[in-house]
Structure formats: C-alpha cells, structure tokens
Design a protein around this motif. Structure first.
Motif, PDB file in Angstrom:
ATOM      1  N   GLN A 153      -5.844   7.359   5.402  1.00  0.00           N
ATOM      2  CA  GLN A 153      -6.738   8.497   5.645  1.00  0.00           C
ATOM      3  C   GLN A 153      -8.130   8.024   6.029  1.00  0.00           C
ATOM      4  O   GLN A 153      -8.761   8.581   6.921  1.00  0.00           O
ATOM      5  CB  GLN A 153      -6.778   9.414   4.414  1.00  0.00           C
ATOM      6  CG  GLN A 153      -5.551  10.318   4.367  1.00  0.00           C
ATOM      7  CD  GLN A 153      -5.441  11.129   3.093  1.00  0.00           C
ATOM      8  OE1 GLN A 153      -6.192  10.904   2.141  1.00  0.00           O
ATOM      9  NE2 GLN A 153      -4.492  12.051   3.056  1.00  0.00           N
ATOM     10  N   ALA A 154      -8.590   6.958   5.352  1.00  0.00           N
ATOM     11  CA  ALA A 154      -9.920   6.415   5.667  1.00  0.00           C
ATOM     12  C   ALA A 154      -9.971   5.899   7.105  1.00  0.00           C
ATOM     13  O   ALA A 154     -11.038   5.808   7.707  1.00  0.00           O
ATOM     14  CB  ALA A 154     -10.274   5.301   4.689  1.00  0.00           C
ATOM     15  N   HIS A 155      -8.793   5.554   7.647  1.00  0.00           N
ATOM     16  CA  HIS A 155      -8.750   5.090   9.037  1.00  0.00           C
ATOM     17  C   HIS A 155      -8.352   6.209   9.992  1.00  0.00           C
ATOM     18  O   HIS A 155      -7.957   5.950  11.134  1.00  0.00           O
ATOM     19  CB  HIS A 155      -7.793   3.904   9.164  1.00  0.00           C
ATOM     20  CG  HIS A 155      -8.322   2.669   8.517  1.00  0.00           C
ATOM     21  ND1 HIS A 155      -8.269   2.458   7.152  1.00  0.00           N
ATOM     22  CD2 HIS A 155      -8.963   1.596   9.030  1.00  0.00           C
ATOM     23  CE1 HIS A 155      -8.828   1.305   6.850  1.00  0.00           C
ATOM     24  NE2 HIS A 155      -9.261   0.764   7.987  1.00  0.00           N
ATOM     25  N   GLY A 156      -8.413   7.437   9.517  1.00  0.00           N
ATOM     26  CA  GLY A 156      -8.102   8.588  10.366  1.00  0.00           C
ATOM     27  C   GLY A 156      -6.648   8.664  10.775  1.00  0.00           C
ATOM     28  O   GLY A 156      -6.297   9.323  11.751  1.00  0.00           O
ATOM     29  N   ASP A 157      -5.791   7.965  10.018  1.00  0.00           N
ATOM     30  CA  ASP A 157      -4.384   7.864  10.370  1.00  0.00           C
ATOM     31  C   ASP A 157      -3.552   8.883   9.600  1.00  0.00           C
ATOM     32  O   ASP A 157      -2.633   8.534   8.878  1.00  0.00           O
ATOM     33  CB  ASP A 157      -3.892   6.448  10.029  1.00  0.00           C
ATOM     34  CG  ASP A 157      -3.340   5.743  11.237  1.00  0.00           C
ATOM     35  OD1 ASP A 157      -3.121   6.414  12.255  1.00  0.00           O
ATOM     36  OD2 ASP A 157      -3.124   4.517  11.139  1.00  0.00           O
ATOM     37  N   GLU A 158      -3.843  10.149   9.771  1.00  0.00           N
ATOM     38  CA  GLU A 158      -3.215  11.200   8.968  1.00  0.00           C
ATOM     39  C   GLU A 158      -1.712  11.307   9.213  1.00  0.00           C
ATOM     40  O   GLU A 158      -0.984  11.849   8.396  1.00  0.00           O
ATOM     41  CB  GLU A 158      -3.862  12.564   9.267  1.00  0.00           C
ATOM     42  CG  GLU A 158      -5.359  12.633   9.014  1.00  0.00           C
ATOM     43  CD  GLU A 158      -5.709  12.798   7.538  1.00  0.00           C
ATOM     44  OE1 GLU A 158      -4.803  13.102   6.753  1.00  0.00           O
ATOM     45  OE2 GLU A 158      -6.883  12.599   7.184  1.00  0.00           O
ATOM     46  N   ARG A 159      -1.254  10.797  10.356  1.00  0.00           N
ATOM     47  CA  ARG A 159       0.160  10.972  10.696  1.00  0.00           C
ATOM     48  C   ARG A 159       1.088  10.045   9.902  1.00  0.00           C
ATOM     49  O   ARG A 159       2.300  10.195   9.918  1.00  0.00           O
ATOM     50  CB  ARG A 159       0.368  10.690  12.184  1.00  0.00           C
ATOM     51  CG  ARG A 159       0.126  11.911  13.052  1.00  0.00           C
ATOM     52  CD  ARG A 159       0.443  11.574  14.487  1.00  0.00           C
ATOM     53  NE  ARG A 159      -0.230  10.328  14.897  1.00  0.00           N
ATOM     54  CZ  ARG A 159       0.065   9.660  16.015  1.00  0.00           C
ATOM     55  NH1 ARG A 159       0.999  10.101  16.815  1.00  0.00           N
ATOM     56  NH2 ARG A 159      -0.593   8.562  16.324  1.00  0.00           N
ATOM     57  N   ARG A 160       0.487   9.052   9.240  1.00  0.00           N
ATOM     58  CA  ARG A 160       1.337   8.069   8.536  1.00  0.00           C
ATOM     59  C   ARG A 160       1.820   8.629   7.202  1.00  0.00           C
ATOM     60  O   ARG A 160       1.166   8.493   6.176  1.00  0.00           O
ATOM     61  CB  ARG A 160       0.574   6.765   8.327  1.00  0.00           C
ATOM     62  CG  ARG A 160       0.262   6.085   9.639  1.00  0.00           C
ATOM     63  CD  ARG A 160      -0.110   4.632   9.487  1.00  0.00           C
ATOM     64  NE  ARG A 160      -0.353   4.049  10.790  1.00  0.00           N
ATOM     65  CZ  ARG A 160       0.588   3.434  11.512  1.00  0.00           C
ATOM     66  NH1 ARG A 160       1.808   3.312  11.039  1.00  0.00           N
ATOM     67  NH2 ARG A 160       0.292   2.955  12.700  1.00  0.00           N
ATOM     68  N   THR A 161       2.978   9.268   7.245  1.00  0.00           N
ATOM     69  CA  THR A 161       3.498   9.936   6.042  1.00  0.00           C
ATOM     70  C   THR A 161       4.897   9.454   5.679  1.00  0.00           C
ATOM     71  O   THR A 161       5.526  10.009   4.801  1.00  0.00           O
ATOM     72  CB  THR A 161       3.567  11.455   6.266  1.00  0.00           C
ATOM     73  OG1 THR A 161       4.341  11.683   7.448  1.00  0.00           O
ATOM     74  CG2 THR A 161       2.193  12.065   6.440  1.00  0.00           C
ATOM     75  N   ALA A 184       3.765   4.778   6.848  1.00  0.00           N
ATOM     76  CA  ALA A 184       2.665   4.484   5.931  1.00  0.00           C
ATOM     77  C   ALA A 184       2.906   3.152   5.248  1.00  0.00           C
ATOM     78  O   ALA A 184       1.991   2.339   5.095  1.00  0.00           O
ATOM     79  CB  ALA A 184       2.542   5.592   4.889  1.00  0.00           C
ATOM     80  N   ALA A 185       4.156   2.916   4.851  1.00  0.00           N
ATOM     81  CA  ALA A 185       4.440   1.696   4.096  1.00  0.00           C
ATOM     82  C   ALA A 185       5.925   1.432   4.033  1.00  0.00           C
ATOM     83  O   ALA A 185       6.743   2.311   4.317  1.00  0.00           O
ATOM     84  CB  ALA A 185       3.908   1.832   2.674  1.00  0.00           C
ATOM     85  N   MET A 186       6.258   0.203   3.640  1.00  0.00           N
ATOM     86  CA  MET A 186       7.624  -0.103   3.263  1.00  0.00           C
ATOM     87  C   MET A 186       7.578  -0.551   1.811  1.00  0.00           C
ATOM     88  O   MET A 186       6.729  -1.355   1.427  1.00  0.00           O
ATOM     89  CB  MET A 186       8.187  -1.223   4.136  1.00  0.00           C
ATOM     90  CG  MET A 186       9.565  -1.652   3.674  1.00  0.00           C
ATOM     91  SD  MET A 186      10.467  -2.534   4.937  1.00  0.00           S
ATOM     92  CE  MET A 186      12.041  -2.776   4.114  1.00  0.00           C
ATOM     93  N   MET A 187       8.480   0.012   0.979  1.00  0.00           N
ATOM     94  CA  MET A 187       8.551  -0.374  -0.433  1.00  0.00           C
ATOM     95  C   MET A 187       9.715  -1.324  -0.610  1.00  0.00           C
ATOM     96  O   MET A 187      10.823  -1.032  -0.164  1.00  0.00           O
ATOM     97  CB  MET A 187       8.798   0.847  -1.320  1.00  0.00           C
ATOM     98  CG  MET A 187       7.643   1.795  -1.423  1.00  0.00           C
ATOM     99  SD  MET A 187       8.033   3.174  -2.530  1.00  0.00           S
ATOM    100  CE  MET A 187       7.321   2.595  -4.079  1.00  0.00           C
ATOM    101  N   MET A 188       9.466  -2.439  -1.284  1.00  0.00           N
ATOM    102  CA  MET A 188      10.553  -3.399  -1.505  1.00  0.00           C
ATOM    103  C   MET A 188      10.502  -4.002  -2.894  1.00  0.00           C
ATOM    104  O   MET A 188       9.447  -4.126  -3.489  1.00  0.00           O
ATOM    105  CB  MET A 188      10.478  -4.514  -0.470  1.00  0.00           C
ATOM    106  CG  MET A 188      11.042  -4.115   0.868  1.00  0.00           C
ATOM    107  SD  MET A 188      11.105  -5.499   1.980  1.00  0.00           S
ATOM    108  CE  MET A 188      12.354  -6.509   1.228  1.00  0.00           C
ATOM    109  N   THR A 189      11.676  -4.396  -3.342  1.00  0.00           N
ATOM    110  CA  THR A 189      11.806  -5.128  -4.599  1.00  0.00           C
ATOM    111  C   THR A 189      12.326  -6.504  -4.210  1.00  0.00           C
ATOM    112  O   THR A 189      13.278  -6.591  -3.457  1.00  0.00           O
ATOM    113  CB  THR A 189      12.838  -4.429  -5.510  1.00  0.00           C
ATOM    114  OG1 THR A 189      12.583  -3.040  -5.502  1.00  0.00           O
ATOM    115  CG2 THR A 189      12.764  -4.935  -6.925  1.00  0.00           C
TER     116      THR A 189
END
Ligand SMILES: *Cc1c(COP(=O)(O)O)cnc(C)c1O
Length: 495
Positions: free
Chosen positions: A155-163, A214-219
């Motif tokens: 959000q701080a980078h104006g990247d609102e689409r990353r959901t 937005a991210a990848m979650m990994m174990t």
C-alpha cells in the motif's frame, strides 16, 4: 485414582452448604453500597459447593487423564513437542518478571525490557532478518501480522492491486486462513510427487497474476519434512514479479543454527516460540509468534516496540510511529513465554544451538528407516525433522491410520499427527524432536512394529483400540459439529 469418588464433574461432587474455607466474623462495620436493581442477579449463581480436599483430588485426578511431554513420547508432527526445560519455568516465575505491570514506566523495569530487546536481537541473528516484533500471541497470529506488514508495504508503494497470496497445497491450514482474515486471496500452487513446489506451475501462476501477487507463503522444510532445495530460485521468481516471500517458521527447528530464512530470500517470517524454542504449548495456552522482517520493512511492524534510545542510553517503549500497522494484541504479548524462550537460547548458547537441527533430523530419519519396511513411505529420501507415512504397507488388514493412532494410546504414547498433510489418504506425520534418547526412540519403533504385527494377526484388537484409556473412541464428527459445552446441556443429554 478413584474415578467414582473424584473423577466426575465438579458439579456432581457438590453438596449443598459444603465450604472449602471459613472466615472469622468481621469486627468492622463496612460501609456497603447498593448496586442498581437491574445489575443484580435474580437467583444465586449455580456454583459447586465442595470441601477443599475434594476439589484438590478432583483436579489432580483430571490432570492424570492428560498426556504431556512430561508423561511420555509425543511425536506430533508439525508441532515440535520438545521438552520444556524446568529452568525456563523457574526463570519465568521470578517475582521481578511475573510481578510487572504492562503500563509500568520504562525506567522502572529496564531489566525486563533488556530481555525483550535481547530476544528480538537473538531471533534476528538466528534467522538472518533485520528486526523482530514479539507481540503476536501464536503462530497464526504471527502469520496475520506478517501479512499485514506485507500489505502495508504494498500500500505504501501504491500497489493496491496486490491482493493474491500464493500458497502450496501442502501448507498448514493456518496459511490460507490468515490470508483470508487479512483480506487477501489464496492462489494454490501444486506440489511435485516429492512434496516440493512445482516450479513450472509456480511460473505459470506468476505470469497469470503478475501484478496482483502480494506474497508467497512457504514452509521450509515443508510439511512432509522435505527441504525446498530450489528456494533461491523460487524467491527470485516471486521477487521479480514484485511479490514478497513469507516464511512460515513452524518448521524452523531442523535448521536452527544451520540455515537462515533471511539468507534464503525470505522477507517476512514468524517463529513459534512454543515449538522451536521449547516453551510449552497445547491446550490453547499462551503462545508467542514473533514476526521478523528484512531491512526496509521494520517501520511497518506493530507497536508497542522496545527500542534503544541513543540519547538516553536506555531502552524505551515506542507506542506510535507514522508507518506502523498499529497494535495487534494486548500490550507486548505473552512475556512469560518470551522469558522461557530466552532462557532456552541462553542455556544452549551459540555452540549448542547448532546441534538442535542435526539431532532432530537424525532422530526422524532413524525412525523412518527403521519402520519403512512395514509402513508405506510415499516420499523416500532424507527428511528433515519429520516425515509422513501413508498407513500400513500391507493394505489387506483393513487397519487404518486412525486405528494405529488409537492403539498407540494403549501403549502409552501420544499419537502422531494423522490425516495431515492432505496429500495422502492415510497420512501419519511423525516428528520426534532432538530431545529424545535413543532408548525412547527404540521403544517407540518396537511398539510401531508390534502394532503392525497385531494388524496382521489380530486386526480386531487394533480396530477397536484404545482399550486402556478412561474413554474409548469418541464420535469426533459429532463432537465437532454439535459440541456440548455447558454443564446444563450435559445434564439434559445424559439422563
Ligand atoms: C503450528 C503451525 C502453525 C500455526 O501455529 P500456532 O502457534 O498453532 O498458531 C502454522 N504453520 C505450521 C506449519 C504449523 O506447524
């Protein structure tokens, strides 16, 4: 133990007028204030009335129905049920720690802030990340906090689409749940036959959702105990696409002091102090899920934060800053749990912390190799701290993983995690941890072999287990779907 006398519900032991105390008559004339009528009870609270000794015996007997790490071997995969050293308890119970108030001014409790600050630093060093918050109260709470950091960053980078959050199909259920609670959308990536992430599928997904990731979650090691060897490549792909890498640190134990998530390309992670750092867990008790971030993300961490103030040469509590995502719980989190973890880290020291991972790995591989002739091993090869069997190798007995888990109770063992991960039908996930002696592990192997033998020769005994526990098999589906949680309802249900 006399279950008849002391093992019922405390309400059933109640005798009208029975008391566990007697107070002397007061000689003072206390002033009383009448409460408003609408706040008063219409009838007395329905509380049990018992003498003190009955209460003590009742709860002591109940505690004997429990099973913990202090009772016996507890190979619950994914949970890292290691020994909780007693010195941790002693330190956490010290009055100078246990008697603190969370609103106490910082200059009156520098010793406690020091522990807090040093633990943040120790975790950062052990994981290769820049800074930690200790505020989250569980692993899942840490996941949510970490995802909120990631969302703040975008959000701080104006990247609102990353959901969108990419999560492997082998992931722990809390991963997709945390993403959903954070308002993010889950995109599942498939596993290869060996349980690791399918890179081609990942590439396709990244292309498909390029500007929305937005991210990848990994174990890592993943839930089947396999180390993701291609983790640098996975991290590069996700980063190239503008996403961040989240590390679910529940499986940090086999890497402790050996490899660091920060060096593998992860940006945000949580640790389960109640797993990797030996503090007790289970039963919904207090936990701690510290969240660490790489350089540049520190400012988004929740408040309050314990920071070193150069001009005062002292530790202070920062309650606000411009970019923080704010408070995520009650004050600083569960300080008692942090003290135990800190005591554990100090008692191991730099030298011995390096032995945790290799010993946990050795124990898991020893069990796996000793049983794989009788139990189906769907993913062969060297595992890390845990591995998964897919039921008995001999499928003709009709004995299921559930039956084996129940039969283990008869032999005095806690069952492994069963029917998780969802990659196999009869999953049985075994994690011995580094704490166990060779004798304990050999005895467990012997019992597992005995049960396999029983399944062949007397399958009924296994299928109807447990036989030695206070209650037999419960209807767990009904217990989950129609839980009876109040005493009144129990009375109604049980004539
Ligand atoms: C235990 C666990 C979690 C959740 O941690 P809690 O402290 O129980 O909330 C998340 N991921 C994995 C892989 C786990 O084993």
């Amino acid at each position: 133990m006399n279950r008849e006398l002391y093992g019922n519900l405390i309400f059933e032991l109640s005798k009208k007028g029975r008391k566990g105390y007697s107070l002397p008559k007061s000689s003072y004339d206390y002033k009383t204030t009448d409460l408003p009528q609408q706040l008063l009870r219409q009838a007395d609270a329905d509380l049990p009335e018992c003498d003190e000794l009955t209460v003590v015996r009742h709860y002591t007997n109940l505690s004997h129905n429990n099973f913990g790490v202090n009772d016996g071997f507890y190979p619950l995969g994914s949970c890292t049920m290691k020994y909780n050293p007693l010195i941790n308890e002693e330190i956490a119970a010290l009055k100078s720690f246990a008697g603190l108030h969370p609103l106490q001014p910082a200059d009156t409790c520098q010793w406690a802030l020091n522990v807090y600050y040093d633990l943040q630093k120790a975790l950062a060093e052990l994981t290769g990340l820049s800074e930690f918050t200790l505020n989250p109260c569980a692993g899942a709470h840490g996941e949510l906090t970490g995802l909120m950091v990631i969302r703040s960053y975008h959000q701080a980078h104006g990247d609102e689409r990353r959901t969108k959050v990419i999560i492997p199909d082998s992931a722990h259920g809390t991963n997709p749940a945390s993403a959903a609670v954070c308002g993010l959308e889950v995109v599942e990536v498939k596993s290869m036959p060996d349980g690791t992430v399918d890179l081609e599928s990942l590439q396709t997904l990244l292309q498909e959702h390029a500007n929305e990731v937005a991210a990848m979650m990994m174990t890592n090691p993943n839930t089947v105990g396999m180390f993701e060897k291609r983790i640098p490549e996975i991290a590069r792909l996700v980063h190239d696409c503008g996403g961040l890498m989240y590390y679910d640190g529940a499986n940090l134990n086999p890497m402790l002091g050996v490899a660091r998530p920060g060096d593998m390309g992860f940006d945000v992670m949580h640790i389960n102090l109640h797993k990797t750092f030996s503090t007790p867990h289970g039963g919904g008790g207090p936990g701690c899920g510290p969240v660490g971030v790489r350089k540049g993300l520190e400012k988004y961490l929740p408040t309050p934060r314990v920071v070193f103030q150069e001009d005062l040469q002292a530790l202070t509590v920062e309650t606000n800053n411009e970019d923080t995502l704010g408070s995520i719980g009650n004050f600083f989190g569960n300080f008692g749990v942090m003290l135990k973890a800190y005591a554990y880290i100090l008692s191991l020291g730099k030298e011995h912390v390096k032995m945790v991972g290799p010993l946990a790995t050795l124990n898991a591989n020893y069990i796996k190799e000793s049983l794989k002739d009788l139990y189906e091993l769907p993913i062969d090869g060297v595992c890390k701290h845990e591995f998964v069997f897919d039921g008995l190798k001999d499928k003709s007995t009709g004995v299921t993983t559930m039956d084996i888990a129940k039969r283990l109770l008869d032999y005095g063992y806690h069952a492994p995690t069963i029917y998780f991960p969802l990659l196999f039908h009869e999953a049985m996930m075994i994690e011995p941890t580094e704490s166990e002696s060779k004798e304990t592990i050999d005895a467990f192997i012997h019992v597992m072999r005995t049960i396999a033998q029983e399944a062949k020769e007397r399958p009924e005994v296994v299928r109807t287990a447990p036989h030695n526990t206070p209650i037999g098999r419960v209807d767990d589906v009904q217990a989950a779907k129609q839980p009876v949680l109040t005493y009144q309802s129990i009375i109604k249900k049980c004539p």
